[in-house]
Design an enzyme around this catalytic site. Structure first.
Site, PDB file in Angstrom:
ATOM      1  N   TYR A 152       0.743  -1.114   0.176  1.00 17.76           N
ATOM      2  CA  TYR A 152       0.172   0.031  -0.122  1.00 17.76           C
ATOM      3  C   TYR A 152       0.668   1.212   0.025  1.00 17.76           C
ATOM      4  O   TYR A 152       0.779   2.315  -0.933  1.00 17.76           O
ATOM      5  CB  TYR A 152      -0.950   0.063   1.204  1.00 17.76           C
ATOM      6  CG  TYR A 152      -1.751   1.048   1.438  1.00 17.76           C
ATOM      7  CD1 TYR A 152      -2.688   1.276   0.560  1.00 17.76           C
ATOM      8  CD2 TYR A 152      -1.342   2.167   2.219  1.00 17.76           C
ATOM      9  CE1 TYR A 152      -3.696   2.402   0.569  1.00 17.76           C
ATOM     10  CE2 TYR A 152      -2.332   3.294   2.279  1.00 17.76           C
ATOM     11  CZ  TYR A 152      -3.460   3.666   1.830  1.00 17.76           C
ATOM     12  OH  TYR A 152      -4.334   4.378   1.757  1.00 17.76           O
ATOM     13  N   ILE A 163      -7.961   8.160   8.965  1.00 13.54           N
ATOM     14  CA  ILE A 163      -9.223   8.929   8.793  1.00 13.54           C
ATOM     15  C   ILE A 163     -10.358   7.923   9.163  1.00 13.54           C
ATOM     16  O   ILE A 163     -10.163   6.602   8.986  1.00 13.54           O
ATOM     17  CB  ILE A 163      -9.457   9.453   7.481  1.00 13.54           C
ATOM     18  CG1 ILE A 163      -8.319  10.170   6.666  1.00 13.54           C
ATOM     19  CG2 ILE A 163     -10.931  10.216   7.363  1.00 13.54           C
ATOM     20  CD1 ILE A 163      -8.011  11.661   7.548  1.00 13.54           C
TER      21      ILE A 163
END
Length: 260
Positions: free
Chosen positions: A167, A200
């Site tokens: 990622y 987030i």
């Protein structure tokens, strides 16, 4: 005022509205971005690949409130699907003025366990997906010598993270792609920038568990996890005329996590 003239004014107004595509917008950050841009006056295409029910729900909600929205299913890793989406948006709303590349996938994995299939899938969505969408909207932007492209990286693309090698690598590639495109397209009046969210509060990070999320919030100088609306506000700025002289930048929105 005659109805024909009213119709002319409405048609003129709709023609002058700007159009935005937000990929991966059925949930989380992308959903907040789509709603914010609609409220900023854009006609928005809410793209998704899995939760079309949520994308259509948001589209219906925005249309009911007087905004212009459509939902469209397309896998950004498949070029033909992206091309079809852009054609559909052009037919309904006109050429794309703002492209927000939010679609992304992640999976934690230790280095020794990384499979080729995992690497290829994450890069196909997170990096090649951007190439596909940009190539699809670029002809109109080049013709009009204007446009705004906003890519989504991550603080892990800037900083790296344990068990996030695939990622993080893909998100680091997004930054390199953003800066390269910004340099190449600047003379054509097209701005290319990048947002790098911190941690987030979305479905993507909930898999980390409550204890880890609390630790991450405690490690954030502002003392909380980010909200999707925080990133939407950054995208709103980059898409606005207020950012007319901003290109090639990475706007980090992480509550100070990697800087303080």
């Amino acid at each position: 005022m005659c109805s024909a003239f009213v119709g002319f004014l409405i048609e003129r107004f709709l023609r002058d509205m700007k159009t935005a595509i937000i990929t991966g917008a059925s949930r989380g950050i992308g959903r907040a971005e789509a709603e914010r841009l609609a409220r900023d006056g854009f006609s928005v295409c809410i793209n998704c690949v899995e939760r079309m029910d949520l994308a259509e729900e948001l589209s219906a909600k925005l249309n009911a409130e007087g905004f212009r929205a459509m939902a469209y299913r397309a896998d950004v890793s498949v070029k033909s699907e992206v091309d079809a989406m852009v054609e559909a948006v052009r037919a309904k709303f006109g050429p794309v003025d703002v492209l927000v590349n939010n679609a992304g996938i992640a999976e934690q994995c230790q280095i020794q366990d990384i499979r080729d299939e995992l690497w290829d899938r994450i890069f196909a969505v997170n990096v090649k997906g951007i190439l596909h969408t940009v190539q699809a909207v670029l002809p109109d932007m080049l013709h009009r010598k204007s446009g705004c492209i906003i890519n989504t990286s991550s603080i892990w693309g800037m900083h790296g993270a344990s068990c996030e090698s695939v990622y993080a690598s893909s998100k680091h590639a997004v930054i390199g792609l953003t800066k390269s495109m910004a340099a190449e397209l600047a003379l054509s009046g097209i701005r290319v920038n990048c947002v790098a969210p911190g941690v987030i509060d979305t479905d993507m990070v909930k898999v980390l568990g409550d204890e880890t999320l609390k630790e991450l919030a405690d490690d954030t100088p502002l003392g909380r996890l980010g909200r999707p609306e925080d990133i939407a506000a950054a995208v709103s700025y980059l898409a606005s005329d207020g950012a007319a002289f901003v290109t090639g930048q990475v706007l980090t929105c992480d509550g100070g996590f990697i800087h303080l």
